[in-house]
Design a protein around this motif. Structure first.
Motif, PDB file in Angstrom:
ATOM      1  N   LEU A   1     -13.987   2.806   4.262  1.00 17.38           N
ATOM      2  CA  LEU A   1     -12.572   2.911   3.607  1.00 17.38           C
ATOM      3  C   LEU A   1     -11.735   2.065   4.624  1.00 17.38           C
ATOM      4  O   LEU A   1     -10.617   1.383   3.966  1.00 17.38           O
ATOM      5  N   ASN A   2     -11.789   1.876   6.019  1.00 17.99           N
ATOM      6  CA  ASN A   2     -11.078   1.004   6.943  1.00 17.99           C
ATOM      7  C   ASN A   2     -11.274  -0.230   6.370  1.00 17.99           C
ATOM      8  O   ASN A   2     -10.348  -1.298   6.698  1.00 17.99           O
ATOM      9  N   LEU A   3     -12.376  -0.759   5.784  1.00 16.01           N
ATOM     10  CA  LEU A   3     -12.406  -2.243   5.396  1.00 16.01           C
ATOM     11  C   LEU A   3     -11.947  -2.528   3.700  1.00 16.01           C
ATOM     12  O   LEU A   3     -12.021  -3.836   3.268  1.00 16.01           O
ATOM     13  N   MET A   4     -11.652  -1.660   3.015  1.00 16.91           N
ATOM     14  CA  MET A   4     -10.960  -1.726   1.783  1.00 16.91           C
ATOM     15  C   MET A   4      -9.599  -1.999   1.718  1.00 16.91           C
ATOM     16  O   MET A   4      -9.025  -1.828   2.716  1.00 16.91           O
ATOM     17  N   SER A   5      -9.082  -2.559   0.824  1.00 14.98           N
ATOM     18  CA  SER A   5      -7.506  -2.803   0.728  1.00 14.98           C
ATOM     19  C   SER A   5      -6.864  -1.414   0.735  1.00 14.98           C
ATOM     20  O   SER A   5      -7.170  -0.459   0.427  1.00 14.98           O
ATOM     21  N   ALA A   6      -5.673  -1.722   1.216  1.00 15.54           N
ATOM     22  CA  ALA A   6      -4.977  -0.189   1.214  1.00 15.54           C
ATOM     23  C   ALA A   6      -4.517   0.441   0.207  1.00 15.54           C
ATOM     24  O   ALA A   6      -4.800   1.705   0.196  1.00 15.54           O
TER      25      ALA A   6
ATOM     26  N   ALA B   1     -17.881  -2.291   1.852  1.00 14.49           N
ATOM     27  CA  ALA B   1     -16.504  -2.207   1.245  1.00 14.49           C
ATOM     28  C   ALA B   1     -16.170  -3.215   0.070  1.00 14.49           C
ATOM     29  O   ALA B   1     -15.556  -2.901  -0.602  1.00 14.49           O
ATOM     30  N   GLY B   2     -16.804  -4.512   0.235  1.00  7.76           N
ATOM     31  CA  GLY B   2     -16.768  -5.478  -0.599  1.00  7.76           C
ATOM     32  C   GLY B   2     -17.123  -5.116  -2.166  1.00  7.76           C
ATOM     33  O   GLY B   2     -16.595  -5.355  -3.073  1.00  7.76           O
ATOM     34  N   VAL B   3     -18.410  -4.530  -1.963  1.00  2.39           N
ATOM     35  CA  VAL B   3     -19.142  -4.105  -3.394  1.00  2.39           C
ATOM     36  C   VAL B   3     -18.069  -2.896  -3.846  1.00  2.39           C
ATOM     37  O   VAL B   3     -17.807  -3.096  -5.218  1.00  2.39           O
TER      38      VAL B   3
ATOM     39  N   GLN C   1      -4.179  -7.449   8.659  1.00  2.00           N
ATOM     40  CA  GLN C   1      -4.130  -6.398   9.684  1.00  2.00           C
ATOM     41  C   GLN C   1      -5.648  -5.722   9.284  1.00  2.00           C
ATOM     42  O   GLN C   1      -6.319  -5.532  10.345  1.00  2.00           O
ATOM     43  N   LYS C   2      -6.086  -5.859   8.016  1.00  2.00           N
ATOM     44  CA  LYS C   2      -7.523  -5.337   7.889  1.00  2.00           C
ATOM     45  C   LYS C   2      -8.518  -6.405   8.540  1.00  2.00           C
ATOM     46  O   LYS C   2      -9.521  -6.145   9.152  1.00  2.00           O
TER      47      LYS C   2
END
Length: 343
Positions: free
Chosen positions: A215-220, A155-157, A317-318
């Motif tokens: 996707l859960n770990l990416m920004s909204a 997700a960070g990448v 929240q993330k």
């Protein structure tokens, strides 16, 4: 309270201690040089979690330190002989995860024993380094690499890619069905220089669940854009991914014990901000699983705190969702998604 009752209560507190707290106390008990050597074996994410926990430790008693060291010694003494590790690993992972979820992980672990450490090198690198290393590769190759990374790392990448590439890669992750021989050969060549030439086995990963987890770990905002792109490609596929995603509002489905375990891992300030954007039912769920005094303080802090940026609420929240998934992977809490419950 009598000495016997106090000892019993202390023993109970020790036995309910989280693995993260045990690790933090263990590291604090080591001399500085030894602790440095231990930290070298952690991933950046593990270092961040343990360091944060270490800063929270206050007034650790000698008895608590002694108990942690004794437990470590006992666990070490009970470790199986080296020639029994394969069977031991298979047994533990299967019991913890179930045969289906454990099968791929078991294969990964035992492959590493044989020397296939390739993809782990990317998990140990800083996110910007990984992004820079692979951003110019074909999107299908990038997707294949990210599928093998820790979800947080992947997700960070993705967040460091420009939007068009990010959306393309997420779509390829969601529709991933495995690495075919030709693609595997291409991937091996690409990874050859940076991963010591190690080959990756034919992957069983990828697909809807993997895309949802990343996707859960990416920004909204990036999450929404990626889903819109997938919906334009295939509305049914987008719906399946959304069904698999574990959102902050889904925490209402956690049982009380899981909420209590989760609360031990969350900083109060993080919780206050995260709950600013939550439904009252979810707020009540958290507060009733705290002591009356602690719940009252959280409620007062929420009411007295001024307006908070939506982006900050979503970020906290993330962060809580990331902790929840880590605890679920460790079997400490139970998640539910739709009608299906899993750990």
């Amino acid at each position: 309270m009598s000495e016997t009752d106090r000892a019993t209560e202390e023993r109970s507190n020790f036995e309910n201690m989280t693995g993260l707290r045990k690790s933090s106390i263990m590291l604090l008990a080591l001399d500085e040089d030894t602790a440095v050597e231990v930290f070298k074996h952690f991933t950046p994410q593990q270092i961040q979690r343990i360091s944060k926990e270490m800063t929270r430790l206050q007034n650790v008693s000698r008895n608590e330190i002694r108990w942690v060291l004794e437990q470590f010694h006992e666990d070490l003494s009970n470790a199986p002989p080296v020639d029994e590790y394969d069977g031991y690993i298979r047994s533990v992972l299967t019991k913890a995860l179930g045969s289906e979820r454990a099968s791929t992980l078991i294969e990964d672990v035992l492959d590493q024993k044989a020397g296939n450490y390739g993809i782990d090198a990317l998990n140990l690198m800083d996110v910007p380094e990984v992004a820079e290393l692979i951003r110019d590769e074909h999107p299908q190759i990038i997707a294949t690499i990210l599928i093998h990374l820790d979800r947080q790392q992947a997700a960070g990448v993705l967040e460091l890619f420009e939007e068009r590439l990010r959306n393309d890669v997420v779509l390829r992750v969601a529709t991933f069905t495995g690495v075919q021989p030709a693609a595997l050969q291409e991937l091996t060549e690409v990874l050859g220089g940076m991963l010591d030439g190690q080959n990756l086995k034919r992957s069983k990963m990828g697909g809807v669940r993997t895309a949802a987890e990343i996707l859960n770990l990416m920004s909204a905002g990036q999450e929404d854009t990626a889903l819109e792109n997938i919906r334009a490609y295939n509305d049914e596929l987008a719906a399946k991914i959304i069904d698999e995603m574990f959102l902050f509002e889904n925490l209402i489905d956690l049982d009380d014990r899981s909420i209590q375990v989760l609360l031990k891992q969350i900083d109060t300030n993080v919780l206050v901000i995260a709950l600013k954007g939550a439904e009252e039912e979810l707020i009540d769920k958290f507060l009733r699983n705290m002591s009356q005094r602690a719940g009252q303080l959280v409620r007062e802090e929420m009411e007295t705190r001024g307006p908070v940026r939506l982006s900050q609420v979503e970020a906290e929240q993330k962060a809580i969702l990331a902790i929840t998934r880590r605890l679920a992977d460790a079997g400490e809490v139970m998640l539910s998604s739709g009608d299906d419950t899993y750990v």
